[in-house]
Design a protein around this motif. Structure first.
Motif, PDB file in Angstrom:
ATOM      1  N   THR A  79       0.891  -1.047  -0.040  1.00 48.68           N
ATOM      2  CA  THR A  79      -0.102  -0.019  -0.262  1.00 48.68           C
ATOM      3  C   THR A  79       0.639   1.261   0.099  1.00 48.68           C
ATOM      4  O   THR A  79       2.133   1.282   0.499  1.00 48.68           O
ATOM      5  CB  THR A  79      -0.915   0.027   1.275  1.00 48.68           C
ATOM      6  OG1 THR A  79      -1.833   1.175   1.304  1.00 48.68           O
ATOM      7  CG2 THR A  79      -0.233   0.136   2.480  1.00 48.68           C
ATOM      8  N   ARG A  81      -0.141   3.804   1.731  1.00 46.57           N
ATOM      9  CA  ARG A  81      -0.548   4.231   2.910  1.00 46.57           C
ATOM     10  C   ARG A  81       0.210   3.475   4.327  1.00 46.57           C
ATOM     11  O   ARG A  81       0.207   2.193   4.100  1.00 46.57           O
ATOM     12  CB  ARG A  81      -1.977   4.224   3.186  1.00 46.57           C
ATOM     13  CG  ARG A  81      -2.799   5.302   2.258  1.00 46.57           C
ATOM     14  CD  ARG A  81      -4.207   5.018   2.449  1.00 46.57           C
ATOM     15  NE  ARG A  81      -4.804   3.483   1.641  1.00 46.57           N
ATOM     16  CZ  ARG A  81      -5.863   3.413   1.846  1.00 46.57           C
ATOM     17  NH1 ARG A  81      -6.834   4.051   2.141  1.00 46.57           N
ATOM     18  NH2 ARG A  81      -6.111   2.115   1.542  1.00 46.57           N
ATOM     19  N   ASP A  86      -4.075   1.982   9.001  1.00 45.43           N
ATOM     20  CA  ASP A  86      -4.110   1.179   7.642  1.00 45.43           C
ATOM     21  C   ASP A  86      -3.382  -0.265   7.989  1.00 45.43           C
ATOM     22  O   ASP A  86      -3.917  -1.138   7.465  1.00 45.43           O
ATOM     23  CB  ASP A  86      -3.252   1.916   6.711  1.00 45.43           C
ATOM     24  CG  ASP A  86      -3.994   3.120   6.399  1.00 45.43           C
ATOM     25  OD1 ASP A  86      -5.006   3.130   6.097  1.00 45.43           O
ATOM     26  OD2 ASP A  86      -3.119   4.184   5.777  1.00 45.43           O
TER      27      ASP A  86
END
Length: 227
Positions: A79, A81, A86
């Motif tokens: 990802t 993020r 997350d």
């Protein structure tokens, strides 16, 4: 290892695939969550490299879906993020580890190896044996009567399917799936080609009859007593 990459960034997927294949791994790539989940559901992979932001079905939903159907393949989530929220969301969905983009390839490969080693859902043998034939899963080396046989990475992956199922007739669809080669027409003679390669190399090593044809169905590795 047999690795599935589910990543919609074609350039990134190609770079990672090339790097992993150069390291001796067998790699497949899917570009959306629906197809990726369907492919991963076979449970035949050693690790899944899963992007979070995928078309059709996001990576978190894919991970949850796989875990809900008892697929235990280790998952490394990718990802852009990396907030605590997350990471928690990824782990809660069933991921084993989390890697933020952009990343160094060396770290990616190290994390893949780490999650594969942590897999405890089923006993993993270090060496598969059938008669005088042995397949060292860690070193990715096959030997017959203690002499190494020069198989390619994909040939070894194909051989592993037989070694895990001695005495069992494997149908063509099962073997086609084991080759992880969805870029080719599955109605081709790809299975026959790989069986021919295995037989030829086993014959040169001294074994000429272990891999048997079951007419109209598929192939079978004869179950031999330990040498």
């Amino acid at each position: 290892m047999r690795i599935l990459i589910v990543e919609d960034d074609a350039d990134l997927a190609a770079v990672v695939r090339r790097g992993l294949e150069e390291s001796g791994h067998v790699v497949d790539v899917e570009s959306d969550g629906v197809t990726g989940e369907s492919t991963a559901a076979s449970g035949t992979y050693d690790a899944l490299l899963l992007d979070v932001a995928l078309p059709k079905r996001d990576g978190l939903a894919v991970a949850r879906g796989l875990r809900a159907t008892s697929v235990t393949t280790p998952i490394l989530m990718l990802t852009a993020r990396d907030s605590v929220e997350d990471v928690v969301a990824g782990i809660a969905a069933g991921a084993d580890d989390y890697l933020r983009k952009p990343f160094a390839f060396a770290e990616l490969e190290a994390r893949l190896h780490a999650i594969a080693r942590r897999r405890v859902s089923e006993p993993q043998l270090d060496v598969l044996r059938n008669g005088a034939l042995a397949l060292d899963l860690g070193a990715r080396v096959a030997r017959f009567a203690n002499e190494p046989i020069a198989f390619t990475a994909r040939e070894l992956a194909f051989l592993e399917v037989f070694m895990r199922n001695p005495g069992r007739t494997l149908t063509r669809p099962v073997l086609e799936n084991a080759l992880w080669d969805r870029d080719r027409d599955t109605t081709s003679n790809l299975v026959d080609v790989y069986v021919g390669r295995l037989r030829a190399k086993l014959a040169r090593a001294g074994e000429r009859s272990m891999l048997e044809t079951v007419r109209g169905i598929g192939y079978r590795l004869r179950a031999d007593a330990p040498a």
